[in-house]
Scaffold this motif. Structure first.
Motif, PDB file in Angstrom:
ATOM      1  N   PHE A 295       0.833  -1.204   0.000  1.00  0.00           N
ATOM      2  CA  PHE A 295       0.000   0.000   0.000  1.00  0.00           C
ATOM      3  C   PHE A 295       0.870   1.257   0.000  1.00  0.00           C
ATOM      4  CE2 PHE A 295      -3.251  -2.821   2.286  1.00  0.00           C
ATOM      5  CZ  PHE A 295      -3.893  -3.137   1.098  1.00  0.00           C
ATOM      6  N   ARG A 296       1.995   1.210   0.701  1.00  0.00           N
ATOM      7  CA  ARG A 296       2.912   2.353   0.697  1.00  0.00           C
ATOM      8  C   ARG A 296       3.520   2.553  -0.697  1.00  0.00           C
ATOM      9  NH1 ARG A 296       3.535   4.396   5.642  1.00  0.00           N
ATOM     10  NH2 ARG A 296       3.181   3.023   7.465  1.00  0.00           N
ATOM     11  N   GLN A 297       3.828   1.443  -1.360  1.00  0.00           N
ATOM     12  CA  GLN A 297       4.364   1.528  -2.730  1.00  0.00           C
ATOM     13  C   GLN A 297       3.329   2.175  -3.658  1.00  0.00           C
ATOM     14  OE1 GLN A 297       7.207   0.666  -4.242  1.00  0.00           O
ATOM     15  NE2 GLN A 297       8.328  -0.521  -2.719  1.00  0.00           N
ATOM     16  N   ALA A 298       2.059   1.786  -3.501  1.00  0.00           N
ATOM     17  CA  ALA A 298       1.001   2.380  -4.329  1.00  0.00           C
ATOM     18  C   ALA A 298       0.928   3.884  -4.111  1.00  0.00           C
ATOM     19  CB  ALA A 298      -0.337   1.721  -4.020  1.00  0.00           C
ATOM     20  N   LEU A 299       1.055   4.316  -2.866  1.00  0.00           N
ATOM     21  CA  LEU A 299       0.976   5.743  -2.553  1.00  0.00           C
ATOM     22  C   LEU A 299       2.206   6.503  -3.021  1.00  0.00           C
ATOM     23  CD1 LEU A 299      -0.657   5.494   0.974  1.00  0.00           C
ATOM     24  CD2 LEU A 299      -1.659   6.546  -1.075  1.00  0.00           C
ATOM     25  N   GLU A 300       3.349   5.846  -3.094  1.00  0.00           N
ATOM     26  CA  GLU A 300       4.531   6.496  -3.657  1.00  0.00           C
ATOM     27  C   GLU A 300       4.303   6.830  -5.129  1.00  0.00           C
ATOM     28  OE1 GLU A 300       8.277   4.628  -3.115  1.00  0.00           O
ATOM     29  OE2 GLU A 300       8.041   4.407  -0.940  1.00  0.00           O
ATOM     30  N   LEU A 301       3.632   5.910  -5.835  1.00  0.00           N
ATOM     31  CA  LEU A 301       3.357   6.138  -7.250  1.00  0.00           C
ATOM     32  C   LEU A 301       2.228   7.140  -7.448  1.00  0.00           C
ATOM     33  CD1 LEU A 301       3.564   2.462  -8.617  1.00  0.00           C
ATOM     34  CD2 LEU A 301       5.278   4.284  -8.827  1.00  0.00           C
TER      35      LEU A 301
END
Length: 318
Positions: A295-301
């Motif tokens: 989920f953190r990776q998704a928010l980075e993008l």
């Protein structure tokens, strides 16, 4: 006549009427008429069942309009479109307004399909207008990148290439056509062709996208390319999403992890939904730490990805 009947395109809800050779359509208060004899005419089933002699002007219009909207690629489609233009201009106006209205919105795939259908019918009447196959090709390209239709990415992008090539034949120097042809061929893994089209699009181009064209060409020349054609990765993502929907979370995660192992594809196609789906899968598998990371990776993008943020909050406070 019967041999021709066997060759006609079957269309759900449509039955064909064979008028006499001297049949004419009479309209505008009997002031105008158009011969239509010898051509099998599509009619709605209800209108066909109600026939008592020749069909009415309205019945013929309804049938032709429905046949073209159901399948603009049907046999005799160009003749039906010409009849629609000459005898039922209000239907053509409706098609054009639909295409314009849909184009002005960020629509879902079913509406995009309607736009493509409208444009195909209009293209039957203007076969030399390069703008129509260009817009059809762009729409198919858009469709091929939609997350909800990635399982049809290959078909959509090949159809995009087909119509863009048709547009290119009509307008070989159109930079917009060349740019989209380059993009379609790149997605299909036809890198040499993509480079050729992009170089032509770049010639004398001082527009804002010139830098991105230079970068794409440079990557092709250096061989900095995805390990397999991008369209194959897009199809794989579609398969993974389908597995997730079916509850096959381990399979979905495995497919997406394989896709993300290609650094070139990962960089060129940053898709936050990949990480969001993986996070959901890890959540379902009771692996919250891995879910939180995704989920953190998704928010980075995409920092505005509301679903990823909500799910991250849920995992973090669990």
């Amino acid at each position: 006549m019967h041999a021709q009947m066997r060759e006609l395109t079957p269309i759900k809800g449509i039955r064909y009427y064979y008028p006499p050779d001297d049949a004419v359509l009479i309209f505008k208060d009997d002031k105008e008429q158009i011969p239509y004899g010898g051509m099998p005419v599509p009619l709605l089933e209800a209108d066909f069942e109600a026939l008592d002699g020749e069909p009415s002007y309205d019945a013929v219009g309804r049938g032709i309009y429905q046949a073209l909207r159901s399948n603009p690629d049907c046999i005799l489609g160009d003749q039906y479109a010409a009849l629609l233009r000459d005898a039922y201009p209000h239907y053509l106006a409706e098609l054009a307004s639909h295409a314009i209205m849909i184009d002005s919105k960020d629509v879902e795939v079913p509406y995009l399909d309607r736009k493509i259908t409208c444009l195909k019918i209009l293209a039957l009447l203007e076969p030399d207008n390069s703008a129509l196959p260009l817009e059809i090709g762009r729409s198919f390209l858009d469709r091929g990148m939609r997350l909800s239709a990635l399982h049809f990415a290959t078909v959509s992008i090949y159809r995009a290439e087909h119509f863009l090539r048709r547009a290119h034949i009509l307008a070989p120097d159109d930079r917009k056509i060349l740019r989209y042809l380059g993009e379609a061929n790149y997605l299909l893994g036809k890198y040499d062709e993509a480079k050729g089209f992009l170089l032509e699009a770049l010639a004398g181009n001082e527009e804002s996208d010139a830098e991105s064209l230079h970068m794409r060409i440079e990557k092709i020349e250096k061989g900095t390319l995805p390990q397999i054609p991008p369209v194959d990765y897009l199809e794989a993502i579609g398969v993974a999403f389908a597995n997730h929907q079916a509850g096959n979370h381990e399979e979905a995660i495995a497919i997406l992890q394989d896709v993300l192992m290609d650094p070139v594809f990962r960089e060129e196609f940053p898709i936050p939904e990949i990480h969001c789906i993986m996070g959901k899968g890890f959540t379902a598998l009771e692996m919250p730490k891995y879910a939180e990371e995704e989920f953190r990776q998704a928010l980075e993008l995409d920092p505005s990805h509301e679903e990823a943020r909500e799910l991250l909050d849920q995992v973090a406070t669990a």
